[in-house]
Design a protein around this motif. Structure first.
Motif, PDB file in Angstrom:
ATOM      1  N   LEU A 535       0.828  -1.211   0.000  1.00 51.49           N
ATOM      2  CA  LEU A 535       0.000   0.000   0.000  1.00 51.49           C
ATOM      3  C   LEU A 535       0.861   1.259   0.000  1.00 51.49           C
ATOM      4  N   LEU A 536       1.992   1.203   0.693  1.00 50.46           N
ATOM      5  CA  LEU A 536       2.865   2.369   0.783  1.00 50.46           C
ATOM      6  C   LEU A 536       3.593   2.650  -0.535  1.00 50.46           C
ATOM      7  N   ARG A 537       3.506   1.726  -1.488  1.00 44.39           N
ATOM      8  CA  ARG A 537       4.096   1.959  -2.811  1.00 44.39           C
ATOM      9  C   ARG A 537       3.118   2.640  -3.763  1.00 44.39           C
ATOM     10  N   TRP A 538       1.903   2.921  -3.292  1.00 45.66           N
ATOM     11  CA  TRP A 538       0.919   3.579  -4.146  1.00 45.66           C
ATOM     12  C   TRP A 538       1.417   4.963  -4.561  1.00 45.66           C
ATOM     13  N   PRO A 539       0.916   5.495  -5.700  1.00 42.10           N
ATOM     14  CA  PRO A 539       1.324   6.839  -6.139  1.00 42.10           C
ATOM     15  C   PRO A 539       1.004   7.893  -5.084  1.00 42.10           C
ATOM     16  N   LYS A 540       1.744   8.987  -5.113  1.00 39.05           N
ATOM     17  CA  LYS A 540       1.633   9.974  -4.040  1.00 39.05           C
ATOM     18  C   LYS A 540       0.273  10.654  -3.988  1.00 39.05           C
ATOM     19  N   ASP A 541      -0.493  10.640  -5.090  1.00 35.78           N
ATOM     20  CA  ASP A 541      -1.798  11.296  -5.048  1.00 35.78           C
ATOM     21  C   ASP A 541      -2.854  10.447  -4.359  1.00 35.78           C
ATOM     22  N   VAL A 542      -2.554   9.169  -4.075  1.00 35.07           N
ATOM     23  CA  VAL A 542      -3.535   8.302  -3.403  1.00 35.07           C
ATOM     24  C   VAL A 542      -2.933   7.564  -2.205  1.00 35.07           C
ATOM     25  N   VAL A 543      -1.725   7.894  -1.818  1.00 33.58           N
ATOM     26  CA  VAL A 543      -1.052   7.101  -0.786  1.00 33.58           C
ATOM     27  C   VAL A 543      -1.435   7.517   0.633  1.00 33.58           C
ATOM     28  N   PHE A 544      -2.120   8.672   0.815  1.00 30.43           N
ATOM     29  CA  PHE A 544      -2.260   9.165   2.183  1.00 30.43           C
ATOM     30  C   PHE A 544      -3.060   8.242   3.110  1.00 30.43           C
ATOM     31  N   PRO A 545      -4.105   7.492   2.654  1.00 38.34           N
ATOM     32  CA  PRO A 545      -4.738   6.574   3.609  1.00 38.34           C
ATOM     33  C   PRO A 545      -3.808   5.437   4.022  1.00 38.34           C
ATOM     34  N   ALA A 546      -2.896   5.024   3.129  1.00 43.17           N
ATOM     35  CA  ALA A 546      -1.901   4.008   3.500  1.00 43.17           C
ATOM     36  C   ALA A 546      -0.952   4.565   4.554  1.00 43.17           C
ATOM     37  N   LEU A 547      -0.609   5.846   4.435  1.00 42.86           N
ATOM     38  CA  LEU A 547       0.230   6.481   5.460  1.00 42.86           C
ATOM     39  C   LEU A 547      -0.488   6.537   6.796  1.00 42.86           C
ATOM     40  N   ASP A 548      -1.811   6.682   6.751  1.00 46.44           N
ATOM     41  CA  ASP A 548      -2.574   6.680   7.991  1.00 46.44           C
ATOM     42  C   ASP A 548      -2.543   5.304   8.649  1.00 46.44           C
ATOM     43  N   VAL A 549      -2.573   4.248   7.834  1.00 43.27           N
ATOM     44  CA  VAL A 549      -2.447   2.892   8.391  1.00 43.27           C
ATOM     45  C   VAL A 549      -1.079   2.727   9.044  1.00 43.27           C
ATOM     46  N   LEU A 550      -0.035   3.220   8.376  1.00 44.19           N
ATOM     47  CA  LEU A 550       1.313   3.151   8.944  1.00 44.19           C
ATOM     48  C   LEU A 550       1.391   3.940  10.253  1.00 44.19           C
ATOM     49  N   ARG A 551       0.803   5.142  10.264  1.00 46.55           N
ATOM     50  CA  ARG A 551       0.816   5.977  11.476  1.00 46.55           C
ATOM     51  C   ARG A 551       0.254   5.211  12.669  1.00 46.55           C
ATOM     52  N   LEU A 552      -0.866   4.503  12.453  1.00 46.02           N
ATOM     53  CA  LEU A 552      -1.510   3.776  13.547  1.00 46.02           C
ATOM     54  C   LEU A 552      -0.768   2.476  13.868  1.00 46.02           C
ATOM     55  N   ALA A 553      -0.185   1.853  12.849  1.00 44.26           N
ATOM     56  CA  ALA A 553       0.596   0.630  13.103  1.00 44.26           C
ATOM     57  C   ALA A 553       1.791   0.936  13.998  1.00 44.26           C
ATOM     58  N   LEU A 554       2.350   2.131  13.869  1.00 46.59           N
ATOM     59  CA  LEU A 554       3.491   2.513  14.707  1.00 46.59           C
ATOM     60  C   LEU A 554       3.104   2.716  16.172  1.00 46.59           C
ATOM     61  N   CYS A 555       1.799   2.812  16.446  1.00 47.92           N
ATOM     62  CA  CYS A 555       1.329   2.912  17.837  1.00 47.92           C
ATOM     63  C   CYS A 555       1.066   1.538  18.441  1.00 47.92           C
TER      64      CYS A 555
END
Length: 727
Positions: A535-555
């Motif tokens: 998911l984190l390899r998605w293009p930058k115009d659609v990657v932000f929900p994947a970044l949100d998953v990463l943000r929460l996974a880090l918690c």
């Protein structure tokens, strides 16, 4: 109204491959004597249809994302706006120019009477006026996405917004009128044939008629939302709503529906189920509501809403009609999913969002007074403002403050979360999450993380004993933990169809595996970690929900341990740093990149300390570049605070320099508070000249300025404690 009142289908037109998002009409001319119908679509194209054929006459291609608005001007000029952040001008089926300047999706566009002058409204909260392809002026004032525009004359226009307000503007830049009355997002606005009065509609399921600068009539529809409204040449109003029905309203008795159909419509409205935390209804306590006898008292204004409890214990909502001088039932009120006595959704009150809007009974026999309150506010300050606004005796202060404290228990201080439609894609109401962790220290309510409530104890002397300081030093890391799994998964599923086949994920896998990753203390499988990486390899115009998953996974300590280990940790920081520090990246990616780096501290503090100088330098540069982004400055302040907590006394010369530098940018109060706490932590056990360095950088002046901040009080109190160290 679900009835045949004179309208019938002529034929069905087809040509798009995805949803139609906007529509407008080109007047008749010699080539097309019946005119043309233009449609913009999620398929990124514009189709033109005539009444003579079901096939498209022509198609315009050029946008790279959903076409969200269309307008027509003189000589057949077409203006189109898109989620690709551009507007395009077309003439004779050819692209004449592209208007670039908005930072987020364009939601609205209009062509002014003066030749060549155009308006665009955007999710970046601004309106831009263009002439000959250049931006002549930017109109600022709305506090959320601009959703609609309407031209009144060559010198005036109207705008509506997700901030629940309508504004009247002069083309010279001045806002000359603000109209308040809606209690949620306003999606659409249309001018009546007289060219001055208008109608508006939105998320509060109401259609409002505005005449002589006042709301003269409010109509509720039996639907969750009213998406669009238009005015016909004969003065009738047509509204399209979320239930898939278009309804026409008229003042002409000759065109009104039969009494039977009108009665059916009223029954539909009366039986509609209203969520208990919708709009200005706020959080409901049934036992506090009046009974049906309250409907004997006339309303104060047209459209006023009142809730009453029935003998069976149900709650009904009524609306006051000034024209008919009576209360009309507009629905049955039901509790919202997931609601609890101690939590509430955002409530709009007088055009602003609050976590709570309390009803305070001050005098028997009189209606309760409204007290808006956000969980980031100090209860004593909110109580004092309430007394001042309502000219009440100071003797009520403790009573009101204690009421707030008691009824807002268990909440945590966090950044405010607006319930806006996603400004990047316009899909589900999803905003990349924010928030902070909670905790307490030394038996005190933590004024930073908000475990319980923090109540000021009076005036503080500039020279304060360090043992009495409840602000710093901090030893715990602050993270952004707020989550909305349903919205995140929905956004991922929506974007999944837009990525290439190699990075696409089966929808059932997306829903189940991502939801598992978002659970607290979930032990991730290898397949789930591979999915996250994909998911984190998605293009930058659609990657932000994947970044949100990463943000929460880090918690999540289990997932974070894998993400931050010796093998993957450096690669994680490299990737986030490249993403967050990129000057040309979109706002959502940058913001979530820094929030994720803040969360790395939870399990990877040594990893972040090893890259301290590099990360701090990049964060400071990004903050300087985007210093108008309040949320970004809060994330930057949080990063510096975590470095201060990780470093103990001293914490690094670069962190002191960066903290003072960001303070100098005059961020909002929450970011200022976090920076003060960071600086206090850095200077607490100074053994390496940090105090002298801070003084030489001008910290004393910046901290002294913060001592005058009264809202919220925690800023000035923390600054006073810090002043005693810098003296």
């Amino acid at each position: 109204m679900k009835c045949d009142s004179g309208f019938s289908e002529v034929h069905s037109m087809g040509g798009h491959t995805n949803f139609i998002s906007c529509i407008c009409v080109i007047p008749p001319d010699e080539k097309y004597p019946h005119g043309l119908i233009l449609t913009g679509s999620h398929d990124k194209t514009i189709c033109a249809f005539s009444l003579d054929s079901a096939e498209a006459v022509f198609k315009l291609c050029g946008h790279t994302d959903t076409v969200s608005c269309l307008a027509v001007g003189k000589f057949g000029t077409i203006l189109s706006g898109s989620w690709d952040m551009t507007a395009k001008v077309w003439l004779n089926q050819k692209l004449m120019m592209t208007l670039q300047g908005h930072e987020f999706a364009i939601w609205a566009g209009k062509i002014m009477p003066e030749c060549g002058v155009m308006l665009t409204g955007s999710a970046d909260k601004t309106i831009k006026m263009w002439k000959a392809g250049k931006c002549e002026r930017t109109f600022q004032g709305h506090t959320d996405c601009v959703r609609g525009l309407e031209v009144l004359s060559a010198v005036e226009f109207l705008s509506c917004s997700n901030d629940s307000s309508i504004r009247r503007w002069l083309v010279t830049g001045e806002c000359i009128q603000i109209y308040s009355g809606h209690t949620s997002f306003i999606y659409s606005i249309a001018v009546l044939p007289n060219g001055q009065d208008f109608v508006s509609a939105g998320e509060d399921r109401s259609l409002k008629v505005w005449k002589n600068d006042e709301c003269t009539q409010t109509l509720f529809l039996p639907a969750e939302s009213i998406w669009s409204v238009s005015c016909l040449l004969n003065g009738d109003i047509i509204a399209g709503s979320s239930d898939g029905v278009a309804r026409v309203f008229t003042t002409d008795p000759g065109r009104m529906a039969s009494e039977e159909h009108q009665h059916l419509f009223q029954e539909e409205v009366a039986s509609f189920k209203i969520a208990g935390n919708t709009g200005d209804l706020g959080e409901i306590k049934v036992q506090d509501l009046p009974d049906e006898r309250a409907l004997l008292v006339p309303g104060n204004r047209d459209g006023q809403t009142k809730m009453v409890k029935t003998p069976t214990g149900n709650v009904e909502a009524y609306q006051w009609s000034a024209a008919e001088c009576q209360w009309s039932k507009i629905g049955d009120v039901i509790g919202s999913a997931g609601a609890s006595p101690q939590t509430s959704g955002k409530v709009l009150y007088e055009g602003k969002e609050y976590d709570y809007v309390f009803s305070i009974d001050v005098e028997e026999g009189k209606p309760p007074l409204k007290l808006p309150y956000n969980i980031t506010d100090d209860p004593w300050f909110a109580a004092q403002k309430f007394l001042n606004d309502n000219e009440l005796s100071q003797s009520f202060l403790d009573q009101v403050a204690n009421f707030i404290t008691e009824n807002a228990k268990g909440v945590t201080i966090q950044q405010s979360v607006s319930a806006t439609v996603d400004p990047y894609t316009g899909g589900a109401r999803y905003i990349p999450g924010n928030g902070s962790n909670s905790g307490s220290r030394n038996g005190l309510s933590d004024p930073f993380t908000g475990a319980g409530r923090y109540v000021p104890t009076g005036n503080v002397s500039p020279k304060v004993n360090r043992e009495e300081n409840a602000f710093f030093p901090v030893k715990k890391f602050v993270s952004f933990q707020q989550r909305n799994p349903n919205a995140i998964v929905a956004k991922l599923v929506e974007f999944n169809a837009r990525v290439d086949a190699d990075n696409r994920v089966p929808e059932d896998v997306m829903a189940s595996e991502v939801r598992a990753l978002l659970k607290d203390n979930h032990v991730p499988t290898d397949a789930q970690m591979v999915l996250l990486e994909k998911l984190l390899r998605w293009p930058k115009d659609v990657v932000f929900p994947a970044l949100d998953v990463l943000r929460l996974a880090l918690c999540n300590r289990h997932a974070a341990a894998r993400l931050c280990d010796d093998r993957d940790g450096p690669r994680l920081v490299d990737g986030l740093l490249a993403l967050a520090a990129a000057p040309d990246n979109q706002q959502a990616n940058v913001l979530l990149g820094w929030r994720a780096l803040c969360n790395v501290f939870v399990a990877g503090a040594p990893l972040m300390l090893a890259r301290r100088d590099e990360v701090v330098a990049a964060a400071t540069a990004c903050a300087e570049l985007r210093r108008d982004d309040k949320k970004l400055l809060v994330a930057t302040a949080t990063l510096l605070l975590n470095y201060a907590a990780a470093g103990g006394g001293g914490g690094g010369e670069c962190v002191v320099r960066a903290t003072v530098s960001v303070l100098r940018m005059q961020p909002d109060r929450e970011a200022t508070f976090r920076l003060l706490v960071a600086l206090g932590t850095l200077l607490w056990d100074d053994g390496g000249g940090a105090v002298e360095l801070a003084r030489s950088l001008g910290a004393s002046r910046l901290v002294a300025a913060a001592t005058s901040v009264s809202d919220p009080p925690k800023v000035s109190e923390c600054a006073l404690h810090l002043t005693s160290i810098l003296l």
